[in-house]
Write an enzyme that holds these catalytic residues in place. Structure first.
Site, PDB file in Angstrom:
ATOM      1  N   GLU A 192      -2.745  -7.280   7.091  1.00  0.00           N
ATOM      2  CA  GLU A 192      -1.446  -7.266   7.758  1.00  0.00           C
ATOM      3  C   GLU A 192      -1.414  -8.271   8.910  1.00  0.00           C
ATOM      4  O   GLU A 192      -2.459  -8.652   9.439  1.00  0.00           O
ATOM      5  CB  GLU A 192      -1.166  -5.856   8.282  1.00  0.00           C
ATOM      6  CG  GLU A 192       0.191  -5.654   8.925  1.00  0.00           C
ATOM      7  CD  GLU A 192       1.364  -5.990   8.024  1.00  0.00           C
ATOM      8  OE1 GLU A 192       1.637  -7.206   7.825  1.00  0.00           O
ATOM      9  OE2 GLU A 192       2.039  -5.071   7.546  1.00  0.00           O
ATOM     10  N   HIS A 218       0.840  -1.205   0.000  1.00  0.00           N
ATOM     11  CA  HIS A 218       0.000   0.000   0.000  1.00  0.00           C
ATOM     12  C   HIS A 218       0.872   1.252   0.000  1.00  0.00           C
ATOM     13  O   HIS A 218       2.033   1.232   0.406  1.00  0.00           O
ATOM     14  CB  HIS A 218      -0.979   0.001   1.171  1.00  0.00           C
ATOM     15  CG  HIS A 218      -0.324   0.083   2.514  1.00  0.00           C
ATOM     16  ND1 HIS A 218       0.229   1.241   3.017  1.00  0.00           N
ATOM     17  CD2 HIS A 218      -0.120  -0.873   3.459  1.00  0.00           C
ATOM     18  CE1 HIS A 218       0.733   1.012   4.220  1.00  0.00           C
ATOM     19  NE2 HIS A 218       0.541  -0.262   4.509  1.00  0.00           N
TER      20      HIS A 218
END
Length: 183
Positions: free
Chosen positions: A75, A9
């Site tokens: 994550e 990201h």
């Protein structure tokens, strides 16, 4: 076998929880979309966390496809502010060093790697290149599992994956680690 472009990201705000991208991060996502627009992308997947979906949206728009959220791309740990930051960082460090350590707020490194590998295996029969926007810790966990610790650049383990870096895979074969352009 489809090529998978695993995109870190873009730069996020330094807030707990589910922060959005910074203005710089939005620019990074647009540049990444431009880079990948010449790759024949057939699908764009994203972690459901805001920083990942905001990175995936311009990539999907450039490819003319919708973003598909997939929880396997989240994550390993995500700081939500309920735990003191110093404690969270200590747990992160321990989970990085002791790959079977499962912190109270996330997955062990091995479990996170298994999630990512399962995702990659689920898209390898796609008709063309696939983008998956995810996070640095889980990407590094997967690389450590696939390649072994000695083959993963130390700075990725210690400092993280740079914003919008692209790791290129074909099936479980790693072609490029945290590059800036598609291989």
């Amino acid at each position: 076998m489809a090529v998978v472009y695993l995109v870190q990201h873009a730069e996020k705000r330094r807030d707990p929880g589910d922060p959005e991208l910074t203005d710089r991060g939005r620019e990074q996502a647009l540049r990444t979309a431009e880079l990948l627009s010449r790759s024949g992308i057939q699908a764009v997947y994203s972690s459901p966390l805001r920083r990942a979906t905001q990175t995936a949206q311009p990539i999907a728009a450039a490819a003319g496809v919708e973003v598909i959220e997939d929880r396997r791309l989240v994550e390993r740990m995500n700081w939500d502010g309920r735990q003191p930051l110093a404690e969270f960082l200590a747990d992160w460090d321990r989970a990085t060093r002791v790959r079977d350590f499962a912190p109270a707020t996330g997955d062990s490194s091995h479990r996170a790697a298994a999630r990512m590998i399962a995702f990659v295996q689920s898209v390898v029969d796609s008709p063309g290149p696939v983008v998956a926007v995810s996070h640095g810790g889980v990407t590094t966990d997967m690389l450590r599992t696939l390649l072994g610790d000695d083959a993963v650049p130390r700075e990725l383990v210690e400092q993280g994956v740079p914003p919008c870096a692209i790791t290129t895979l074909e099936g479980s074969r790693v072609h490029r680690i945290a590059g800036s352009t598609p291989a």
